[in-house]
Design a protein around this motif. Structure first.
Motif, PDB file in Angstrom:
ATOM      1  N   GLY A 130      -6.014   2.371  -3.450  1.00 37.09           N
ATOM      2  CA  GLY A 130      -6.627   1.095  -3.064  1.00 37.09           C
ATOM      3  C   GLY A 130      -6.765   0.135  -4.231  1.00 37.09           C
ATOM      4  O   GLY A 130      -6.505  -1.062  -4.107  1.00 37.09           O
ATOM      5  N   THR A 131      -7.147   0.653  -5.389  1.00 37.48           N
ATOM      6  CA  THR A 131      -7.332  -0.188  -6.579  1.00 37.48           C
ATOM      7  C   THR A 131      -6.019  -0.848  -6.993  1.00 37.48           C
ATOM      8  O   THR A 131      -5.964  -2.057  -7.260  1.00 37.48           O
ATOM      9  CB  THR A 131      -7.880   0.653  -7.758  1.00 37.48           C
ATOM     10  OG1 THR A 131      -9.162   1.183  -7.393  1.00 37.48           O
ATOM     11  CG2 THR A 131      -8.021  -0.191  -9.009  1.00 37.48           C
ATOM     12  N   GLN A 132      -4.936  -0.063  -7.029  1.00 38.11           N
ATOM     13  CA  GLN A 132      -3.644  -0.614  -7.443  1.00 38.11           C
ATOM     14  C   GLN A 132      -3.060  -1.553  -6.387  1.00 38.11           C
ATOM     15  O   GLN A 132      -2.484  -2.593  -6.718  1.00 38.11           O
ATOM     16  CB  GLN A 132      -2.667   0.520  -7.760  1.00 38.11           C
ATOM     17  CG  GLN A 132      -3.057   1.320  -8.991  1.00 38.11           C
ATOM     18  CD  GLN A 132      -1.917   2.170  -9.515  1.00 38.11           C
ATOM     19  OE1 GLN A 132      -0.746   1.960  -9.189  1.00 38.11           O
ATOM     20  NE2 GLN A 132      -2.236   3.154 -10.347  1.00 38.11           N
ATOM     21  N   ALA A 133      -3.217  -1.195  -5.109  1.00 38.48           N
ATOM     22  CA  ALA A 133      -2.690  -2.042  -4.044  1.00 38.48           C
ATOM     23  C   ALA A 133      -3.427  -3.376  -3.995  1.00 38.48           C
ATOM     24  O   ALA A 133      -2.828  -4.428  -3.749  1.00 38.48           O
ATOM     25  CB  ALA A 133      -2.803  -1.327  -2.693  1.00 38.48           C
ATOM     26  N   ARG A 134      -4.726  -3.335  -4.242  1.00 37.36           N
ATOM     27  CA  ARG A 134      -5.548  -4.551  -4.179  1.00 37.36           C
ATOM     28  C   ARG A 134      -5.050  -5.619  -5.159  1.00 37.36           C
ATOM     29  O   ARG A 134      -5.058  -6.812  -4.855  1.00 37.36           O
ATOM     30  CB  ARG A 134      -7.010  -4.196  -4.463  1.00 37.36           C
ATOM     31  CG  ARG A 134      -7.995  -5.296  -4.092  1.00 37.36           C
ATOM     32  CD  ARG A 134      -9.439  -4.879  -4.380  1.00 37.36           C
ATOM     33  NE  ARG A 134      -9.797  -3.679  -3.640  1.00 37.36           N
ATOM     34  CZ  ARG A 134     -10.031  -2.500  -4.183  1.00 37.36           C
ATOM     35  NH1 ARG A 134      -9.936  -2.343  -5.490  1.00 37.36           N
ATOM     36  NH2 ARG A 134     -10.361  -1.465  -3.442  1.00 37.36           N
TER      37      ARG A 134
ATOM     38  N   GLU B 138     -11.075  -9.243   4.182  1.00 40.50           N
ATOM     39  CA  GLU B 138     -11.384  -7.846   4.482  1.00 40.50           C
ATOM     40  C   GLU B 138     -10.200  -7.210   5.207  1.00 40.50           C
ATOM     41  O   GLU B 138      -9.792  -7.675   6.279  1.00 40.50           O
ATOM     42  CB  GLU B 138     -12.634  -7.762   5.351  1.00 40.50           C
ATOM     43  CG  GLU B 138     -13.898  -8.235   4.642  1.00 40.50           C
ATOM     44  CD  GLU B 138     -15.142  -8.116   5.485  1.00 40.50           C
ATOM     45  OE1 GLU B 138     -16.245  -8.055   4.914  1.00 40.50           O
ATOM     46  OE2 GLU B 138     -15.017  -8.097   6.739  1.00 40.50           O
ATOM     47  N   ILE B 139      -9.656  -6.175   4.615  1.00 40.58           N
ATOM     48  CA  ILE B 139      -8.485  -5.505   5.183  1.00 40.58           C
ATOM     49  C   ILE B 139      -8.798  -4.030   5.392  1.00 40.58           C
ATOM     50  O   ILE B 139      -9.272  -3.348   4.481  1.00 40.58           O
ATOM     51  CB  ILE B 139      -7.259  -5.644   4.254  1.00 40.58           C
ATOM     52  CG1 ILE B 139      -6.925  -7.122   4.007  1.00 40.58           C
ATOM     53  CG2 ILE B 139      -6.054  -4.911   4.840  1.00 40.58           C
ATOM     54  CD1 ILE B 139      -5.859  -7.332   2.946  1.00 40.58           C
ATOM     55  N   SER B 140      -8.537  -3.551   6.608  1.00 41.28           N
ATOM     56  CA  SER B 140      -8.677  -2.133   6.920  1.00 41.28           C
ATOM     57  C   SER B 140      -7.290  -1.587   7.244  1.00 41.28           C
ATOM     58  O   SER B 140      -6.557  -2.182   8.048  1.00 41.28           O
ATOM     59  CB  SER B 140      -9.613  -1.938   8.110  1.00 41.28           C
ATOM     60  OG  SER B 140      -9.685  -0.569   8.466  1.00 41.28           O
ATOM     61  N   ALA B 141      -6.892  -0.485   6.601  1.00 39.07           N
ATOM     62  CA  ALA B 141      -5.546   0.056   6.805  1.00 39.07           C
ATOM     63  C   ALA B 141      -5.584   1.570   6.928  1.00 39.07           C
ATOM     64  O   ALA B 141      -6.438   2.242   6.338  1.00 39.07           O
ATOM     65  CB  ALA B 141      -4.640  -0.346   5.640  1.00 39.07           C
ATOM     66  N   SER B 142      -4.639   2.102   7.706  1.00 37.72           N
ATOM     67  CA  SER B 142      -4.516   3.549   7.894  1.00 37.72           C
ATOM     68  C   SER B 142      -3.236   4.044   7.232  1.00 37.72           C
ATOM     69  O   SER B 142      -2.167   3.469   7.433  1.00 37.72           O
ATOM     70  CB  SER B 142      -4.473   3.903   9.383  1.00 37.72           C
ATOM     71  OG  SER B 142      -5.683   3.580  10.018  1.00 37.72           O
TER      72      SER B 142
ATOM     73  N   ILE C 132       0.839  -1.205   0.000  1.00 36.43           N
ATOM     74  CA  ILE C 132       0.000   0.000   0.000  1.00 36.43           C
ATOM     75  C   ILE C 132       0.873   1.254   0.000  1.00 36.43           C
ATOM     76  O   ILE C 132       0.627   2.209  -0.745  1.00 36.43           O
ATOM     77  CB  ILE C 132      -0.954   0.003   1.214  1.00 36.43           C
ATOM     78  CG1 ILE C 132      -1.913  -1.203   1.153  1.00 36.43           C
ATOM     79  CG2 ILE C 132      -1.751   1.310   1.278  1.00 36.43           C
ATOM     80  CD1 ILE C 132      -2.695  -1.435   2.431  1.00 36.43           C
ATOM     81  N   ARG C 133       1.921   1.244   0.820  1.00 32.49           N
ATOM     82  CA  ARG C 133       2.821   2.403   0.895  1.00 32.49           C
ATOM     83  C   ARG C 133       3.492   2.662  -0.461  1.00 32.49           C
ATOM     84  O   ARG C 133       3.685   3.813  -0.865  1.00 32.49           O
ATOM     85  CB  ARG C 133       3.873   2.198   1.986  1.00 32.49           C
ATOM     86  CG  ARG C 133       4.753   3.425   2.222  1.00 32.49           C
ATOM     87  CD  ARG C 133       5.525   3.319   3.525  1.00 32.49           C
ATOM     88  NE  ARG C 133       6.552   2.297   3.482  1.00 32.49           N
ATOM     89  CZ  ARG C 133       7.827   2.542   3.134  1.00 32.49           C
ATOM     90  NH1 ARG C 133       8.204   3.761   2.805  1.00 32.49           N
ATOM     91  NH2 ARG C 133       8.711   1.568   3.134  1.00 32.49           N
ATOM     92  N   GLU C 134       3.837   1.586  -1.159  1.00 33.92           N
ATOM     93  CA  GLU C 134       4.444   1.742  -2.478  1.00 33.92           C
ATOM     94  C   GLU C 134       3.517   2.516  -3.419  1.00 33.92           C
ATOM     95  O   GLU C 134       3.960   3.401  -4.158  1.00 33.92           O
ATOM     96  CB  GLU C 134       4.764   0.376  -3.079  1.00 33.92           C
ATOM     97  CG  GLU C 134       5.335   0.468  -4.493  1.00 33.92           C
ATOM     98  CD  GLU C 134       5.482  -0.890  -5.144  1.00 33.92           C
ATOM     99  OE1 GLU C 134       6.596  -1.220  -5.573  1.00 33.92           O
ATOM    100  OE2 GLU C 134       4.469  -1.629  -5.230  1.00 33.92           O
TER     101      GLU C 134
END
Length: 299
Positions: A256-260, A228-232, A194-196
């Protein structure tokens, strides 16, 4: 005879250490971006073949720290030099030797491990005479056991390098199962993926004052095949939060779309990813937040 060993990869920021790890393993465990100092932790990539197991340690780029997080990152990288069988000192084939390289080579002189000079980004070289002169400068500064020119991006000469690494390692056990490619937990890899996307999509607008925490990760109650993943996403300034969210939430949706897609490839199941963004002012300079976000100071 089966061989095994621990190999640390050190170098200045952005020389291609993470790209090398991902190429060797054939999958992404270390994130990459055009920004320097993308890697913050020592990430182990485990390559297992029929005759050897090589545990590569992808370290943060060694640089002059500007905050407590930078101090942690540099110390993490240097500390690996005394606990491995082989050191890969990676440099950028398109760049001249600088003060940062000399600093690293001075640290290498304190290590008892064998040291390979790895000249990466061979695919970008246009002037080979200039490259030869640059390599000569490195060799004049430090007596390397071997030197290689590779392209971590294209895979050029990596097979030959892996064979030479095996040749210098001692006989040893298989430390990890054949199918394990990293020693980091799944949640850590997901947070890094996600950070990437944040770093790649926001480019220069959001600097490295960004962190991702996985708040929860569990199968959906009505569908065990859906995770189901929740991230900050943690940033240091309110202005950065606005950039992360984007107009009408467009940017955070694209993150979110790319990380998914990468997370789906990693865990092999469908993913529902819920992203939030919050501000923790100046977290990179506060011991409490560094510990809370997993950057332990073990001095």
């Amino acid at each position: 005879m089966f061989k095994s060993g621990f190999i640390t990869i050190v170098g200045r920021p952005n020389v291609g250490k993470s790209t090398f790890i991902n190429n060797v393993l054939g999958q992404k465990i270390a994130i990459t971006s055009p920004k320097p100092q993308t890697t913050r932790n020592n990430i182990s990539g485990i390559y297992t073949g029929e005759d050897a197991q090589l545990i590569f340690i992808d370290t943060p780029g060694i640089h002059k720290p500007k905050h407590k997080l930078g101090e942690y990152m540099t110390r993490e990288a240097i500390n690996t030099l005394n606990s491995v069988d082989l050191v890969m000192f990676m440099v950028d084939a398109t760049q001249k030797m600088g003060p940062g390289d000399k600093f690293i080579m001075n640290e290498l002189k304190k290590s008892r491990a064998k040291v390979f000079l790895i000249i990466n980004k061979l695919d970008l070289v246009e002037d080979y005479d200039k490259l030869k002169n640059n390599v000569g400068e490195y060799k004049a500064e430090y007596k390397f056991d071997q030197a290689f020119a590779i392209s971590a991006l294209n895979g050029d000469n990596i097979d030959l390098l892996l064979q030479d690494i095996k040749d210098v390692l001692e006989e040893g056990p298989k430390y990890y199962p054949d199918d394990q490619v990293t020693d980091h937990p799944e949640k850590f890899i997901i947070s890094e993926l996600i950070r990437e996307k944040v770093l790649r999509l926001t480019k220069e607008e959001v600097p490295h004052g960004v962190m991702v925490l996985i708040d929860s990760m569990k199968p959906a109650e009505d569908n065990p095949n859906l995770m189901e993943i929740s991230a900050s996403i943690i940033v240091e300034r309110t202005s950065q939060k606005g950039i992360i969210i984007g107009k009408g939430g467009k940017m955070i949706k694209e993150i979110g779309t790319q990380a998914r897609k990468d997370i789906l490839h990693l865990i092999g199941t469908k993913v529902f990813l819920d992203l939030y963004c919050r501000v923790e002012k100046n977290w990179r300079n506060k011991e409490f937040h560094l510990r809370n976000f997993g950057y332990q100071d073990d001095r």
